[in-house]
Write a protein that holds these residues in place. Sequence first.
Motif, PDB file in Angstrom:
ATOM      1  N   ARG A 107       8.458  66.843  49.167  1.00 33.64           N
ATOM      2  CA  ARG A 107       9.021  65.601  49.700  1.00 33.64           C
ATOM      3  C   ARG A 107      10.523  65.647  49.570  1.00 33.64           C
ATOM      4  NH1 ARG A 107       8.741  60.843  45.866  1.00 33.64           N
ATOM      5  NH2 ARG A 107       9.210  61.723  43.848  1.00 33.64           N
ATOM      6  N   ILE A 108      11.186  64.950  50.465  1.00 34.38           N
ATOM      7  CA  ILE A 108      12.643  64.915  50.452  1.00 34.38           C
ATOM      8  C   ILE A 108      13.085  63.484  50.169  1.00 34.38           C
ATOM      9  CG2 ILE A 108      12.967  64.640  52.946  1.00 34.38           C
ATOM     10  CD1 ILE A 108      15.114  67.120  52.131  1.00 34.38           C
ATOM     11  N   LEU A 109      14.051  63.347  49.244  1.00 37.45           N
ATOM     12  CA  LEU A 109      14.499  62.027  48.794  1.00 37.45           C
ATOM     13  C   LEU A 109      16.006  61.902  48.900  1.00 37.45           C
ATOM     14  CD1 LEU A 109      12.368  63.295  46.360  1.00 37.45           C
ATOM     15  CD2 LEU A 109      12.331  60.896  45.885  1.00 37.45           C
ATOM     16  N   ASP A 110      16.463  60.667  49.068  1.00 38.65           N
ATOM     17  CA  ASP A 110      17.869  60.329  48.887  1.00 38.65           C
ATOM     18  C   ASP A 110      18.081  60.268  47.375  1.00 38.65           C
ATOM     19  OD1 ASP A 110      20.301  59.040  48.499  1.00 38.65           O
ATOM     20  OD2 ASP A 110      20.013  57.621  50.130  1.00 38.65           O
ATOM     21  N   SER A 111      18.837  61.205  46.828  1.00 39.32           N
ATOM     22  CA  SER A 111      18.985  61.294  45.366  1.00 39.32           C
ATOM     23  C   SER A 111      19.600  60.037  44.778  1.00 39.32           C
ATOM     24  CB  SER A 111      19.847  62.502  44.986  1.00 39.32           C
ATOM     25  OG  SER A 111      19.315  63.677  45.514  1.00 39.32           O
ATOM     26  N   ALA A 112      20.533  59.415  45.494  1.00 43.15           N
ATOM     27  CA  ALA A 112      21.232  58.246  44.946  1.00 43.15           C
ATOM     28  C   ALA A 112      20.295  57.063  44.765  1.00 43.15           C
ATOM     29  CB  ALA A 112      22.404  57.873  45.852  1.00 43.15           C
ATOM     30  N   SER A 113      19.471  56.774  45.775  1.00 42.88           N
ATOM     31  CA  SER A 113      18.599  55.600  45.715  1.00 42.88           C
ATOM     32  C   SER A 113      17.199  55.923  45.201  1.00 42.88           C
ATOM     33  CB  SER A 113      18.481  54.971  47.104  1.00 42.88           C
ATOM     34  OG  SER A 113      17.774  55.847  47.975  1.00 42.88           O
TER      35      SER A 113
ATOM     36  N   LYS B 226      14.969  56.903  47.164  1.00 43.49           N
ATOM     37  CA  LYS B 226      14.089  56.596  48.301  1.00 43.49           C
ATOM     38  C   LYS B 226      13.528  57.882  48.894  1.00 43.49           C
ATOM     39  CE  LYS B 226      14.242  54.720  52.991  1.00 43.49           C
ATOM     40  NZ  LYS B 226      15.106  54.271  54.078  1.00 43.49           N
ATOM     41  N   GLU B 227      12.211  57.911  49.049  1.00 42.52           N
ATOM     42  CA  GLU B 227      11.555  59.053  49.689  1.00 42.52           C
ATOM     43  C   GLU B 227      11.747  58.950  51.190  1.00 42.52           C
ATOM     44  OE1 GLU B 227       7.044  60.559  50.365  1.00 42.52           O
ATOM     45  OE2 GLU B 227       7.578  60.106  48.284  1.00 42.52           O
ATOM     46  N   LEU B 228      12.328  59.987  51.801  1.00 38.19           N
ATOM     47  CA  LEU B 228      12.613  59.975  53.237  1.00 38.19           C
ATOM     48  C   LEU B 228      11.466  60.558  54.050  1.00 38.19           C
ATOM     49  CD1 LEU B 228      16.322  61.189  53.026  1.00 38.19           C
ATOM     50  CD2 LEU B 228      15.469  58.838  53.102  1.00 38.19           C
ATOM     51  N   ALA B 229      10.843  61.599  53.520  1.00 39.64           N
ATOM     52  CA  ALA B 229       9.720  62.232  54.226  1.00 39.64           C
ATOM     53  C   ALA B 229       8.946  63.099  53.251  1.00 39.64           C
ATOM     54  CB  ALA B 229      10.233  63.080  55.388  1.00 39.64           C
TER      55      ALA B 229
ATOM     56  N   THR C 144      18.039  69.812  43.905  1.00 46.07           N
ATOM     57  CA  THR C 144      18.978  68.781  44.343  1.00 46.07           C
ATOM     58  C   THR C 144      20.149  69.439  45.068  1.00 46.07           C
ATOM     59  OG1 THR C 144      18.362  67.430  42.449  1.00 46.07           O
ATOM     60  CG2 THR C 144      20.394  66.837  43.571  1.00 46.07           C
ATOM     61  N   VAL C 145      20.559  68.833  46.182  1.00 45.03           N
ATOM     62  CA  VAL C 145      21.643  69.379  47.000  1.00 45.03           C
ATOM     63  C   VAL C 145      22.711  68.321  47.198  1.00 45.03           C
ATOM     64  CG1 VAL C 145      22.252  70.454  49.204  1.00 45.03           C
ATOM     65  CG2 VAL C 145      19.959  70.810  48.234  1.00 45.03           C
ATOM     66  N   ASP C 146      23.956  68.650  46.817  1.00 49.70           N
ATOM     67  CA  ASP C 146      25.114  67.814  47.136  1.00 49.70           C
ATOM     68  C   ASP C 146      25.623  68.285  48.495  1.00 49.70           C
ATOM     69  OD1 ASP C 146      27.579  66.571  47.416  1.00 49.70           O
ATOM     70  OD2 ASP C 146      28.083  66.734  45.291  1.00 49.70           O
ATOM     71  N   LEU C 147      25.263  67.562  49.548  1.00 48.78           N
ATOM     72  CA  LEU C 147      25.578  67.984  50.912  1.00 48.78           C
ATOM     73  C   LEU C 147      27.089  68.096  51.149  1.00 48.78           C
ATOM     74  CD1 LEU C 147      22.948  65.743  52.740  1.00 48.78           C
ATOM     75  CD2 LEU C 147      22.769  68.196  52.304  1.00 48.78           C
TER      76      LEU C 147
ATOM     77  N   ILE D 121      20.636  64.987  48.412  1.00 46.69           N
ATOM     78  CA  ILE D 121      19.192  64.933  48.646  1.00 46.69           C
ATOM     79  C   ILE D 121      18.484  65.748  47.568  1.00 46.69           C
ATOM     80  CG2 ILE D 121      19.359  64.523  51.124  1.00 46.69           C
ATOM     81  CD1 ILE D 121      18.173  67.891  50.131  1.00 46.69           C
ATOM     82  N   THR D 122      17.221  65.412  47.354  1.00 45.17           N
ATOM     83  CA  THR D 122      16.387  66.168  46.427  1.00 45.17           C
ATOM     84  C   THR D 122      15.113  66.570  47.133  1.00 45.17           C
ATOM     85  OG1 THR D 122      17.231  64.954  44.513  1.00 45.17           O
ATOM     86  CG2 THR D 122      15.125  66.094  44.221  1.00 45.17           C
ATOM     87  N   LEU D 123      14.754  67.836  47.027  1.00 46.81           N
ATOM     88  CA  LEU D 123      13.461  68.283  47.493  1.00 46.81           C
ATOM     89  C   LEU D 123      12.561  68.409  46.272  1.00 46.81           C
ATOM     90  CD1 LEU D 123      12.089  70.106  50.220  1.00 46.81           C
ATOM     91  CD2 LEU D 123      11.694  71.348  48.100  1.00 46.81           C
TER      92      LEU D 123
END
Length: 197
Positions: free
Chosen positions: A134-140, A142-145, A100-103, A24-26
């Motif tokens: 904003r928080i995103l799925d780093s791979a796609s 896509k903005e999640l919220a 960016t966070v690698d969960l 994820i990316t903030l």
Amino acid sequence: MALTLAKNQSISLEKTAGSDLKNITLGLGWDPAKPSGFFSKILSGGSQDIDLDASCIVLDADKKPVDLVWFRALQSTNGAIKHSGDNRTGEGDGDDESITVDLRKLPPLVNYLVFTVNAFTGQNFEKIENATCRILDSASGKELARFNLSEKGKHTGIVMAYLSRSDSGWNFTTLGEATNGRTADDLVALAIQALRT
């Protein structure tokens, strides 16, 4: 369409992403407030640069600090969390700073990631506009919220939001707690306090 969250709202990142979330990316974006009125524009010479700093305070299950990612340490000890670097102006569109966070690489002892923002130069949030995290799925991509940091005031920092680990994955919770402090170091105790309220 990404969710726009209010203060103290929480979502499951996996459910929102609709897939197995790995990274994820903030993102943090802001603009310097533009002076209003003819004389204020002349005296200020236009808008001023604003140096906001996004940071990530890493806590264990007991809410004790175990790591800190900020402009003086651009990645966590094990490399799972990475900071994009310092933006000292807020100029331009999009995210001005990101983390960016690698969960998958987060150690099991990590239970909370608290995201903060502060004005290193001491400018307060009356001089800032359009501040958003904003928080995103780093791979796609896509903005999640997203969460608008619209509260004006004399404060120099905000405990924005946090990720918390649960049995079903990671949850994202907005806080929007106004604070004072010039660096992430100044905000660690305030971040822990915000989680406990």
